[in-house]
Design an enzyme around this catalytic site. Structure first.
Site, PDB file in Angstrom:
ATOM      1  NE  ARG A 118      -2.943  -1.603   3.145  1.00  8.25           N
ATOM      2  CZ  ARG A 118      -2.611  -1.242   4.374  1.00  8.25           C
ATOM      3  NH1 ARG A 118      -2.496   0.048   4.690  1.00  8.25           N
ATOM      4  NH2 ARG A 118      -2.392  -2.136   5.291  1.00  8.25           N
ATOM      5  CE  LYS A 168      -7.676  -3.821   4.708  1.00  9.79           C
ATOM      6  NZ  LYS A 168      -6.653  -4.744   4.494  1.00  9.79           N
ATOM      7  CB  CYS A 222       0.328  -8.993  15.490  1.00  6.00           C
ATOM      8  SG  CYS A 222       1.425  -7.572  15.617  1.00  6.00           S
ATOM      9  CE  LYS A 250      -7.308  -9.114  10.511  1.00  8.19           C
ATOM     10  NZ  LYS A 250      -7.271  -8.047   9.487  1.00  8.19           N
ATOM     11  CB  THR A 251      -3.927 -15.089   8.481  1.00  9.46           C
ATOM     12  OG1 THR A 251      -4.169 -13.809   7.894  1.00  9.46           O
ATOM     13  CG2 THR A 251      -4.534 -16.150   7.593  1.00  9.46           C
ATOM     14  CG  ASN A 270       2.591  -7.303   0.956  1.00  7.72           C
ATOM     15  OD1 ASN A 270       1.903  -7.978   1.731  1.00  7.72           O
ATOM     16  ND2 ASN A 270       2.116  -6.222   0.355  1.00  7.72           N
TER      17      ASN A 270
END
Ligand code: SPV
Ligand code: MN
Length: 632
Positions: A88, A235, A279, A281-282, A392
């Site tokens: 991004r 987003k 952190c 999440k997935t 990424n």
């Protein structure tokens, strides 16, 4: 209908596309398509309905136009974004803000409406010349639900349209069936990848701009291709939704939705979780033995006094790095099957298979990747070695391929009732692995608003820096942070069973700088939280919440992981560290003051009283308080 653009649209559309557009009898959709047909000057425009035929056509066009390329498995494709377009673009993502709102939007990368609008329209002028554009209708959330937000995407990127057809539910019929008074209320996305090189990558990155107009629910994305910059429904839509939800009294959060299964007690409890990137999440949403509803974006609504959530997406745009047979078997196996997947920014080997970092298989020494023709050891223009795939790099895939999906929750029009919310930061020395908040408001102010992510040697820049990441949502919060935080607190007014709030931290290090638990310990923390939402387990108090007793986590480690969890490790990990916590709260105060000069006093007063409470505890019990020692 005012037929202002009729001649132009007829000249650029087949009769079929033109009929699909006009059948909607929606002046606002018609004007949007007409305006940008005139302004961006695409050679042609294809209008999609919800048919499988149109989805297939989009995929075929993405391949035919060289934006995607075939793989060894016929249903998979690969796409590359330019070497400078791999994440991004925060600097060039701005809010277009009316004069009267500029002051309060100062810290949120804004530009005065007139200036920004002129700039983006100048860039957009003729930006689709010679290209074929596509118009497609989608929904955020399930269609026909209280959560639904209809969206229209106009793009010259068939990769973007293809990604959206995997990631979101189609909504042409929804637009067709809109009542007169609904016809004005939808999000509009205009996107152009602009001129492309022979690899199908945007070349005018110096003119990459993503401008959001939350006042009119329209987003302009020009000369951008990385999905976080180009896929309107992701987003961009999220920023519009956050603003809209703030005005309407619901919430749009950067959260997964999952079901925690307790087979012994025959219980299924829904949790949502916000984690800054890297952190966990997935990996939390994909904990083996539980079920996933969504991995990125959730809307919350109060429906008849119930706290309900939907995953607004239909697919996942997941980080592929470290997806391997051992750590992520479900996703890994799905990426190996012949089913529809778009790989982005990974290596395509000479065998036409995909290779990435942390895949657990040996990558070939050459192939095609985000750099172009790649060979092991090759350096970029700055002299840095180019890895086999970008860190990424991603996969785009339907969620319902996953065996662990919770189909019922995934398709529920009214969403699922949420019983617990997790806020998971990353620090090496402050936050205990799991802690329950006394109540919702404490949860928002102590767990959510103070979330931080600590940089590691794996990230660029200095190690050990703590980046503030309130609600893990900061990049998308589109109105002042203090107001957004208050709206989070207020959301539960009128909710009968308010979810419990927990913090997690999977990254606390032991005395020798080592991780003290296995990666799957998160399953233990989740199941402790699951027990707590059902009124089980005694707790110890801390100055910021409630933590588990040793005997309970010991049993959970044994039951779920067959591991022996030593009491000494428990004591170390669950020690309350007063000075570290005081510093964390001081950082939150400074950060809020910087981000929003109008942050309500109530928020600072709350943090000051928390600091006073911790200071008193420090006086009484010492700086490091062992679990069970604190008595208030
Ligand atoms: C994130 O960065 O939070 C993502 C990927 O989910 S992106 O689409 O780039 O936002
Ligand atoms: Mn995200």
């Amino acid at each position: 209908m005012n037929p202002k653009y009729d001649d132009l649209l007829k000249s650029k559309m087949s009769d079929e596309s033109y009929s699909k557009l006009t059948a909607l009898k929606n002046q606002k959709v018609y004007d949007f398509v007409g305006l940008f047909a005139e302004h961006c000057e695409p050679a042609s425009i294809y209008v999609c309905d919800d048919s499988e035929k149109d989805n297939q056509y989009i995929r075929e066009q993405a391949l035919a136009k060289g934006e995607e390329h075939p793989m060894a498995l016929s249903k998979q494709t690969i796409h590359w974004d330019g070497y400078g377009d791999q994440a991004r673009d925060k600097a060039n993502t701005k809010y277009l803000v009316y004069k009267e709102n500029l002051e309060k939007m100062k810290s949120l990368n804004s530009v005065a409406y007139e200036d920004g609008h002129k700039e983006i329209m100048d860039i957009a002028k003729g930006n689709m010349k010679g290209k074929d554009a596509v118009v497609k209708f989608f929904a955020e959330g399930p269609t026909g639900s209280p959560f639904t937000i209809p969206c229209v995407q106009f793009t010259d990127s068939w990769y973007v349209a293809h990604s959206e057809s995997i990631l979101y539910r189609t909504a042409y019929d929804h637009f067709l069936n809109m009542k007169e008074d609904e016809k004005d209320d939808f999000f509009r996305f205009i996107h152009s990848a602009g001129a492309l090189d022979e690899r199908g990558c945007s070349i005018n990155l110096d003119k990459r701009r993503i401008y959001m107009d939350t006042q009119n629910n329209i987003v302009y994305s020009m000369n951008a291709q990385y999905a976080g910059n180009s896929v309107g429904l992701k987003k961009h839509s999220m920023r519009l939704a956050i603003n809209k939800s703030g005005q309407e009294g619901w919430l749009c959060e950067h959260m997964f939705v999952m079901a925690c299964l307790n087979e012994e007690k025959n219980r299924k409890s829904y949790f949502c979780g916000a984690y800054p990137s890297a952190c966990g999440k997935t990996s939390t949403a994909m904990i083996p033995g539980e079920q996933i509803v969504g991995d990125d974006i959730a809307y919350f609504r109060n429906i008849n006094g119930e706290f309900r959530a939907v995953n607004v997406e239909f697919g996942m745009f997941g980080i592929i790095k470290d997806v391997n047979a051992k750590d992520d078997p479900v996703i890994f196996e799905n990426l190996m099957k012949n089913q529809e997947v778009i790989f982005s920014n990974v290596l395509q080997g000479p065998d036409k298979n995909a290779y990435w970092l942390g895949q657990g298989v040996e990558a070939p020494a050459e192939g095609l990747n985000h750099f172009g023709e790649w060979k092991k050891g090759i350096k970029d223009g700055k002299g840095n070695e180019v890895p086999v795939a970008h860190p990424n790099s991603r996969y785009t895939m339907r969620l319902d391929y996953l065996e662990n999906i919770d189909e019922k929750g995934f398709n529920a029009k009214d969403g699922v009732v949420v019983e617990g919310v997790l806020y998971g930061g990353r620090d090496s020395d402050t936050t205990v692995p799991v802690e329950e908040s006394p109540d919702w408001k404490d949860g928002i102010l102590l767990k959510a608003a103070t979330l931080e992510s600590e940089t590691t040697s794996a990230t660029l820049g200095a190690e050990g820096v703590r980046n503030a990441s309130p609600m893990a949502n900061l990049d998308f919060v589109s109105y002042p942070l203090g107001e957004y935080t208050m709206n989070n607190i207020k959301f539960v007014e009128g909710i009968k069973d308010v979810p419990k709030v927990f913090s997690t931290n999977y990254f606390m290090l032991g005395p020798k700088g080592e991780f003290m638990t296995s990666k799957l310990a998160k399953k233990v923390w989740l199941h402790w939280a699951e027990g707590r939402v059902h009124g089980e387990y005694d707790t110890y108090d801390t100055p910021t919440g409630k933590i588990p007793l040793y005997k309970d986590v010991k049993d959970l480690f044994k039951k779920y992981l067959n591991e022996d969890f030593p009491e000494a490790d428990y004591e170390y990990l669950f020690t309350f560290r007063c000075t570290k916590w005081i510093n964390k709260l001081e950082r939150a105060k400074t950060f809020y003051a910087k981000m929003d000069a109008n942050t309500p006093k109530e928020i600072y007063e709350y943090w000051d009283s928390a600091i006073a409470k911790i200071s008193a505890a420090k006086e009484k019990y010492g700086d490091e308080i062992k679990p069970g020692a604190y008595k208030g």
